[in-house]
Each structure stands twice: as C-alpha cells, then as structure tokens.
Design a protein around this motif. Structure first.
Motif, PDB file in Angstrom:
ATOM      1  N   ASN A 132     -23.283  48.321  -4.197  1.00 11.17           N
ATOM      2  CA  ASN A 132     -24.735  48.451  -4.204  1.00 11.17           C
ATOM      3  C   ASN A 132     -25.347  47.735  -2.996  1.00 11.17           C
ATOM      4  O   ASN A 132     -26.235  46.899  -3.135  1.00 11.17           O
ATOM      5  CB  ASN A 132     -25.299  47.889  -5.510  1.00 11.17           C
ATOM      6  N   GLN A 133     -24.859  48.060  -1.826  1.00 14.80           N
ATOM      7  CA  GLN A 133     -25.219  47.320  -0.617  1.00 14.80           C
ATOM      8  C   GLN A 133     -25.570  48.268   0.527  1.00 14.80           C
ATOM      9  O   GLN A 133     -24.866  49.235   0.794  1.00 14.80           O
ATOM     10  CB  GLN A 133     -24.028  46.432  -0.225  1.00 14.80           C
ATOM     11  N   ASN A 134     -26.700  47.982   1.189  1.00 10.68           N
ATOM     12  CA  ASN A 134     -27.085  48.747   2.379  1.00 10.68           C
ATOM     13  C   ASN A 134     -26.335  48.184   3.582  1.00 10.68           C
ATOM     14  O   ASN A 134     -26.331  46.962   3.798  1.00 10.68           O
ATOM     15  CB  ASN A 134     -28.590  48.636   2.623  1.00 10.68           C
ATOM     16  N   ILE A 135     -25.708  49.053   4.357  1.00  7.26           N
ATOM     17  CA  ILE A 135     -24.980  48.590   5.529  1.00  7.26           C
ATOM     18  C   ILE A 135     -25.299  49.470   6.733  1.00  7.26           C
ATOM     19  O   ILE A 135     -25.684  50.632   6.582  1.00  7.26           O
ATOM     20  CB  ILE A 135     -23.450  48.564   5.300  1.00  7.26           C
ATOM     21  N   SER A 136     -25.153  48.876   7.894  1.00  8.57           N
ATOM     22  CA  SER A 136     -25.327  49.603   9.147  1.00  8.57           C
ATOM     23  C   SER A 136     -23.999  49.610   9.884  1.00  8.57           C
ATOM     24  O   SER A 136     -23.383  48.552  10.074  1.00  8.57           O
ATOM     25  CB  SER A 136     -26.399  48.932  10.014  1.00  8.57           C
ATOM     26  N   ILE A 137     -23.554  50.788  10.284  1.00  5.51           N
ATOM     27  CA  ILE A 137     -22.247  50.950  10.920  1.00  5.51           C
ATOM     28  C   ILE A 137     -22.453  51.314  12.384  1.00  5.51           C
ATOM     29  O   ILE A 137     -23.168  52.277  12.688  1.00  5.51           O
ATOM     30  CB  ILE A 137     -21.444  52.074  10.229  1.00  5.51           C
ATOM     31  N   PRO A 138     -21.851  50.568  13.302  1.00  2.00           N
ATOM     32  CA  PRO A 138     -21.965  50.948  14.710  1.00  2.00           C
ATOM     33  C   PRO A 138     -21.220  52.260  14.954  1.00  2.00           C
ATOM     34  O   PRO A 138     -20.128  52.469  14.428  1.00  2.00           O
ATOM     35  CB  PRO A 138     -21.298  49.786  15.446  1.00  2.00           C
ATOM     36  N   VAL A 139     -21.825  53.158  15.718  1.00  2.00           N
ATOM     37  CA  VAL A 139     -21.163  54.419  16.044  1.00  2.00           C
ATOM     38  C   VAL A 139     -20.262  54.173  17.251  1.00  2.00           C
ATOM     39  O   VAL A 139     -20.730  54.059  18.387  1.00  2.00           O
ATOM     40  CB  VAL A 139     -22.190  55.535  16.338  1.00  2.00           C
ATOM     41  N   LEU A 140     -18.964  54.067  16.983  1.00  2.00           N
ATOM     42  CA  LEU A 140     -17.978  53.788  18.026  1.00  2.00           C
ATOM     43  C   LEU A 140     -17.685  55.075  18.813  1.00  2.00           C
ATOM     44  O   LEU A 140     -18.016  56.184  18.354  1.00  2.00           O
ATOM     45  CB  LEU A 140     -16.720  53.212  17.386  1.00  2.00           C
ATOM     46  N   PRO A 141     -17.068  54.955  20.007  1.00  2.00           N
ATOM     47  CA  PRO A 141     -16.913  56.118  20.901  1.00  2.00           C
ATOM     48  C   PRO A 141     -16.360  57.376  20.253  1.00  2.00           C
ATOM     49  O   PRO A 141     -16.905  58.473  20.450  1.00  2.00           O
ATOM     50  CB  PRO A 141     -15.979  55.574  21.987  1.00  2.00           C
ATOM     51  N   LEU A 142     -15.265  57.265  19.481  1.00  2.00           N
ATOM     52  CA  LEU A 142     -14.682  58.472  18.883  1.00  2.00           C
ATOM     53  C   LEU A 142     -15.595  59.074  17.827  1.00  2.00           C
ATOM     54  O   LEU A 142     -15.627  60.303  17.645  1.00  2.00           O
ATOM     55  CB  LEU A 142     -13.308  58.151  18.284  1.00  2.00           C
ATOM     56  N   VAL A 143     -16.326  58.226  17.112  1.00  7.13           N
ATOM     57  CA  VAL A 143     -17.276  58.717  16.109  1.00  7.13           C
ATOM     58  C   VAL A 143     -18.416  59.464  16.800  1.00  7.13           C
ATOM     59  O   VAL A 143     -18.847  60.535  16.352  1.00  7.13           O
ATOM     60  CB  VAL A 143     -17.825  57.551  15.256  1.00  7.13           C
ATOM     61  N   LYS A 144     -18.889  58.899  17.912  1.00  5.45           N
ATOM     62  CA  LYS A 144     -19.967  59.549  18.673  1.00  5.45           C
ATOM     63  C   LYS A 144     -19.516  60.914  19.197  1.00  5.45           C
ATOM     64  O   LYS A 144     -20.270  61.893  19.169  1.00  5.45           O
ATOM     65  CB  LYS A 144     -20.394  58.652  19.828  1.00  5.45           C
ATOM     66  N   GLU A 145     -18.270  60.972  19.640  1.00  2.30           N
ATOM     67  CA  GLU A 145     -17.729  62.229  20.158  1.00  2.30           C
ATOM     68  C   GLU A 145     -17.713  63.298  19.069  1.00  2.30           C
ATOM     69  O   GLU A 145     -18.093  64.452  19.305  1.00  2.30           O
ATOM     70  CB  GLU A 145     -16.309  61.981  20.691  1.00  2.30           C
ATOM     71  N   MET A 164     -16.696  42.423   8.084  1.00  5.02           N
ATOM     72  CA  MET A 164     -17.046  42.530   6.665  1.00  5.02           C
ATOM     73  C   MET A 164     -18.425  43.151   6.456  1.00  5.02           C
ATOM     74  O   MET A 164     -18.678  43.766   5.421  1.00  5.02           O
ATOM     75  CB  MET A 164     -16.982  41.147   6.011  1.00  5.02           C
ATOM     76  N   ARG A 165     -19.306  42.993   7.438  1.00  3.82           N
ATOM     77  CA  ARG A 165     -20.637  43.595   7.310  1.00  3.82           C
ATOM     78  C   ARG A 165     -20.567  45.116   7.389  1.00  3.82           C
ATOM     79  O   ARG A 165     -21.470  45.814   6.936  1.00  3.82           O
ATOM     80  CB  ARG A 165     -21.560  43.037   8.395  1.00  3.82           C
ATOM     81  N   VAL A 166     -19.489  45.631   7.953  1.00 10.28           N
ATOM     82  CA  VAL A 166     -19.275  47.079   8.006  1.00 10.28           C
ATOM     83  C   VAL A 166     -18.483  47.557   6.790  1.00 10.28           C
ATOM     84  O   VAL A 166     -18.824  48.569   6.166  1.00 10.28           O
ATOM     85  CB  VAL A 166     -18.553  47.488   9.309  1.00 10.28           C
ATOM     86  N   THR A 167     -17.421  46.814   6.414  1.00 12.43           N
ATOM     87  CA  THR A 167     -16.588  47.240   5.279  1.00 12.43           C
ATOM     88  C   THR A 167     -17.273  46.978   3.946  1.00 12.43           C
ATOM     89  O   THR A 167     -16.952  47.623   2.945  1.00 12.43           O
ATOM     90  CB  THR A 167     -15.231  46.512   5.297  1.00 12.43           C
ATOM     91  N   GLY A 168     -18.212  46.018   3.928  1.00 18.67           N
ATOM     92  CA  GLY A 168     -18.912  45.718   2.682  1.00 18.67           C
ATOM     93  C   GLY A 168     -18.258  44.641   1.855  1.00 18.67           C
ATOM     94  O   GLY A 168     -18.724  44.338   0.752  1.00 18.67           O
ATOM     95  N   HIS A 169     -17.163  44.033   2.342  1.00 15.84           N
ATOM     96  CA  HIS A 169     -16.544  42.929   1.602  1.00 15.84           C
ATOM     97  C   HIS A 169     -17.496  41.732   1.581  1.00 15.84           C
ATOM     98  O   HIS A 169     -18.111  41.404   2.600  1.00 15.84           O
ATOM     99  CB  HIS A 169     -15.219  42.511   2.253  1.00 15.84           C
ATOM    100  N   LYS A 170     -17.592  41.073   0.437  1.00 18.38           N
ATOM    101  CA  LYS A 170     -18.502  39.936   0.317  1.00 18.38           C
ATOM    102  C   LYS A 170     -17.798  38.603   0.531  1.00 18.38           C
ATOM    103  O   LYS A 170     -18.414  37.621   0.933  1.00 18.38           O
ATOM    104  CB  LYS A 170     -19.182  39.959  -1.059  1.00 18.38           C
ATOM    105  N   LYS A 171     -16.500  38.548   0.226  1.00 18.99           N
ATOM    106  CA  LYS A 171     -15.741  37.304   0.384  1.00 18.99           C
ATOM    107  C   LYS A 171     -14.658  37.488   1.434  1.00 18.99           C
ATOM    108  O   LYS A 171     -13.938  38.483   1.416  1.00 18.99           O
ATOM    109  CB  LYS A 171     -15.101  36.894  -0.949  1.00 18.99           C
ATOM    110  N   GLU A 172     -14.522  36.487   2.310  1.00 16.06           N
ATOM    111  CA  GLU A 172     -13.497  36.572   3.342  1.00 16.06           C
ATOM    112  C   GLU A 172     -12.108  36.563   2.715  1.00 16.06           C
ATOM    113  O   GLU A 172     -11.199  37.248   3.190  1.00 16.06           O
ATOM    114  CB  GLU A 172     -13.636  35.410   4.328  1.00 16.06           C
ATOM    115  N   SER A 173     -11.944  35.801   1.621  1.00 15.20           N
ATOM    116  CA  SER A 173     -10.628  35.738   0.958  1.00 15.20           C
ATOM    117  C   SER A 173     -10.210  37.115   0.447  1.00 15.20           C
ATOM    118  O   SER A 173      -9.050  37.507   0.552  1.00 15.20           O
ATOM    119  CB  SER A 173     -10.675  34.746  -0.205  1.00 15.20           C
ATOM    120  N   THR A 174     -11.183  37.870  -0.079  1.00 16.55           N
ATOM    121  CA  THR A 174     -10.893  39.230  -0.557  1.00 16.55           C
ATOM    122  C   THR A 174     -10.544  40.144   0.605  1.00 16.55           C
ATOM    123  O   THR A 174      -9.616  40.953   0.523  1.00 16.55           O
ATOM    124  CB  THR A 174     -12.106  39.806  -1.311  1.00 16.55           C
ATOM    125  N   PHE A 175     -11.285  40.016   1.693  1.00 19.77           N
ATOM    126  CA  PHE A 175     -11.024  40.822   2.889  1.00 19.77           C
ATOM    127  C   PHE A 175      -9.612  40.570   3.412  1.00 19.77           C
ATOM    128  O   PHE A 175      -8.882  41.507   3.747  1.00 19.77           O
ATOM    129  CB  PHE A 175     -12.060  40.492   3.969  1.00 19.77           C
TER     130      PHE A 175
END
Length: 434
Positions: free
Chosen positions: A292-305, A383-394
């Motif tokens: 239940n989290q809003n996230i912003s994903i950077p559009v990397l070169p291959l994604v942009k292509e 983690m801000r892209v994957t949505g993980h909240k805890k570094e230990s979980t990541f």
C-alpha cells in the motif's frame, strides 16, 4: 439439475441412512441423516425403505419430506451464492430434524473458514480498509482444504482450538505433511485469524490468546537467489525472435529487470499513463498493492527504449512466465544452478541442480534489479524503488549479509591516527604452577 438419493452403505442391523446431494460435477456432498434401518429392510431399487413395516413407512415419509426441504434450501443458497458442501448439508439435515436452530451460531472450524472466503469483500484487511486480496482468499481456501484433510471424519469446533488443539495441527503440518516452517506457520496464523473472526459470534478456548508462534523468515538460510547478470540480459536482448508473443514477453522481462516490480504491479501498472516527466527525465509513478505504498521509479535507459518503441501488451502472469523460460532457454542461459521447483506429482518444492532457465520468472526480474544495483547504489535508495521497508528484509531477499560493520572496524584500525597512538599491549601473565 440438482438431485438427491438416499443410500445404505452397511449390512448392519442398524445401518445409517445417508443422503447424497448432486449439485453439479465435483459437488456431490454426502451426509448421515441420523436415521437408521436394517439393511434387510432397504430397497436398492427404490433407494427407500421397503414398505413392509409401519416404522419403515414413517422413515420413508421423513426422507421424502427431507428431500423436498433440502432442495428448497439449496435453491435459496444458490441465489445467495453460499458454499455448498458437506458442512452445509449436515447443517440443514440437523435443521430439518430440529436438532439445531437454523439461526443458531455455528461453532465448526470449517464453517468459519468458509465464512471468511464467502464474505471476503467485507473482511477488514491489513491496509486499514475492507476486502481481502485474491492471494489472501486463495490462502484461506488452501487452509480449508488442509484443515478438512486434517480433521478427516471428525468435527472440530472453534472452542477446540486451544493451545493443545493448535499444537496438534502444528504437529500434523510439520511431521505428517512435511511442510516447510514458513508454510506451516502461515497455515497456523491464518487459523488464528479464523478464531478471532469467530470469537465475535461464538465461544472460544480460554487460553486461545496465549497461543503464539515464532516468526519464521520467508527466505531460507540456504536460499539460492536466481538472478540474471548484465551479460545474460544482453544475450536475451541479442536473441533473434520471430514469434510476436516471445518478443512481447522479452519486453516484459527487461522491464522487470530494470523497474524492480512484482509480477502483478509490473503487468498492471507499467503502462503509458503512469509515465511522467521529472525535469527532462522520465519516471514511473505507481502504487504497490502489497505494501500500500506510492513509489516513483526512475526510467532507466532500456526501459526508456521500450517505452519509445511501444510498451508490451498485457498477458497473464502464467503465460508470461512460460514464455520467459522459453526465451532464456533459447538464449542458452542453461548453467546448472541450485534452486527449488514444484514437483507436480508430490505438489512439493524440491531443491536440486537444474538449468538456470527453468527457474526464471517475472520475480527473477525483481530480484535481478535489486542485485544488480546492490553495492553500487545505496541500499535505502534501491529500497525506495522495490518497496522494501526494512533493510534486513531487503538483504534476506537478495541473500546478502550486511557486513558493513566489518569494514568499519577494519578501516578504523588501519587509520594513520590510530597507528600514531600508543595502543595498550597485551599483558600475558603466566599463572605459577602449584
């Protein structure tokens, strides 16, 4: 069209009479009526008692009335979309014979699991709203199947689920069914939720609230994280494909590897309207359902292509995973790696060496994103892209141990400042022998 027939399955002098209800293929519950008869007095032709005694005539009358009653209740339940099973049939047989009040609160565990499934849209969820996700409904259906198998011909009531009741189910899950700790504990915690729902309507065990289960990590200590390297991604890109479905699937795989999203979010939310300008660059704005989290994903070169060429059309996750494996097999991503895969015969995950392409799925893309950027970009940023909240979980997710503390200590003791200090020397004192 639904039908009813009565059966006597024993040669006993006091054989129970069963009612079998045939609703449709695969839905044919059978239950005892609570009436008994000598097998010699039962007609296998009419499927009713032989009309030779007054008692047999009375039983016949009751059975005919019961048949009409059950069919009426069936029609009502079909309209209400009720679940029709053995529990339903037993309930209305007991209602007909006035053994229970039709509106009496149910106490059976199976009933309350069914209740959650049937009323899933009204159940509170972990996000503070109402409505269970498809995966949660699937989990309760799985619990229903397992618990029905566990209780066999017994009837286990909500009040029976005390510490001992839960422990017996736990032993069955671990020792008899050989479930992994994470799977077994999930069944047990889901069953706890069932009891909590039922507690608003019926009596529960006095010591229920003291039933606790140790949290088990979703990820195994020896988990083999399957990811794709940059070279393997390049091999996939360079692969010549003539099949439109495979070309489409390749786009989804590349998007998964460079957006880090789960299969559902990938297919539902990586779409044109979610691409936005951030200055001169593009980003993707989505809401992850699971957390239940809003996230912003950077559009990397291959994604942009891919965005500029045209985003892939949507297909089911199952088809996509199948196509992805085909693509990776053709790209010769076949190094032998250790991993888990479900055995269709045993319905269990089996761990062994297999060609890598057999393990590749949409989720591989998510793990690939996390792994490719780990130690290159700060973990909290990933983690801000994957949505993980805890570094230990990541870190568990990508099967990495956080050894930053080791580098910190070692670097500290290598500094010039420390070398110039007079450090205390070890003073080894030999104990005099007596």
């Amino acid at each position: 069209m639904a039908s009813i027939k009565f059966e006597v399955l024993s040669n006993s002098q006091t054989a129970p009479i069963y009612l079998r209800l045939s609703v449709k293929r695969g839905v044919t519950p059978r239950a005892k009526t609570g009436l008994y008869i000598s097998s010699k007095d039962w007609s296998n032709e009419t499927k009713l008692p032989k009309q030779t005694k007054s008692t047999n005539k009375n039983i016949t009358t009751d059975l005919i009335k019961l048949k009409v009653f059950i069919l009426e209740k069936l029609n009502q339940s079909v309209i209400k979309n009720d679940i029709i099973n053995k529990e339903w049939l037993e309930h209305y047989i007991d209602v007909f014979f006035n053994r229970i009040d039709e509106n009496k609160t149910q106490t059976k565990v199976i009933y309350w699991i069914n209740h959650i499934v049937k009323n899933s849209s009204l159940m509170e969820n972990t996000k503070g709203g109402y409505g269970l996700s498809k995966s949660r409904v699937k989990a309760y259906n799985s619990l229903l199947k397992r618990f029905t198998e566990y209780q066999k011909n017994k009837t286990i009531n909500i009040k029976d689920l005390d510490k001992n009741g839960f422990n017996n189910f736990k032993i069955w899950l671990f020792d008899i069914k050989k479930y992994s700790p994470s799977s077994a504990i999930k069944f047990l915690t889901d069953l706890q939720k069932v009891v909590r729902v039922a507690s608003e309507f019926t009596t529960i065990a006095e010591n229920f609230h003291s039933v606790k289960f140790k949290k088990v990590s979703t990820y195994d200590d020896d988990m083999n994280v399957i990811t794709l390297s940059f070279d393997e991604i390049q091999d996939i890109q360079d692969l010549t494909l003539n099949n439109e479905a495979l070309i489409n699937a390749r786009k989804w795989l590349i998007l998964a590897c460079f957006t880090g999203q789960r299969g559902g979010a990938l297919l539902e939310r990586i779409k044109k309207e979610n691409f936005h300008f951030h200055g001169k660059d593009l980003i993707i704005k989505i809401k992850q359902k699971k957390v239940n989290q809003n996230i912003s994903i950077p559009v990397l070169p291959l994604v942009k292509e891919i965005y500029e060429q045209g985003l892939p059309y949507r297909i089911s996750t199952q088809k996509l995973n199948k196509h992805i494996k085909t693509i990776c097999e053709r790209a010769e991503i076949n190094e032998l790696v250790m991993g888990k895969k479900r055995n269709k015969d045993t319905n269990r995950n089996e761990k062994k060496l297999r060609p890598k392409f057999e393990y590749i799925s949409t989720h591989t893309g998510r793990r690939t994103f996390a792994t490719l950027h780990y130690n290159k970009i700060r973990t909290p940023i990933i983690m801000r892209v994957t949505g993980h909240k805890k570094e230990s979980t990541f870190l568990e997710y990508i099967n990495q141990n956080n050894d930053d503390h080791l580098e910190t200590f070692l670097d500290f003791y290598k500094t010039k400042e420390l070398k110039e200090r007079k450090e205390p020397q070890l003073n080894i004192v030999k104990r005099a022998s007596s």
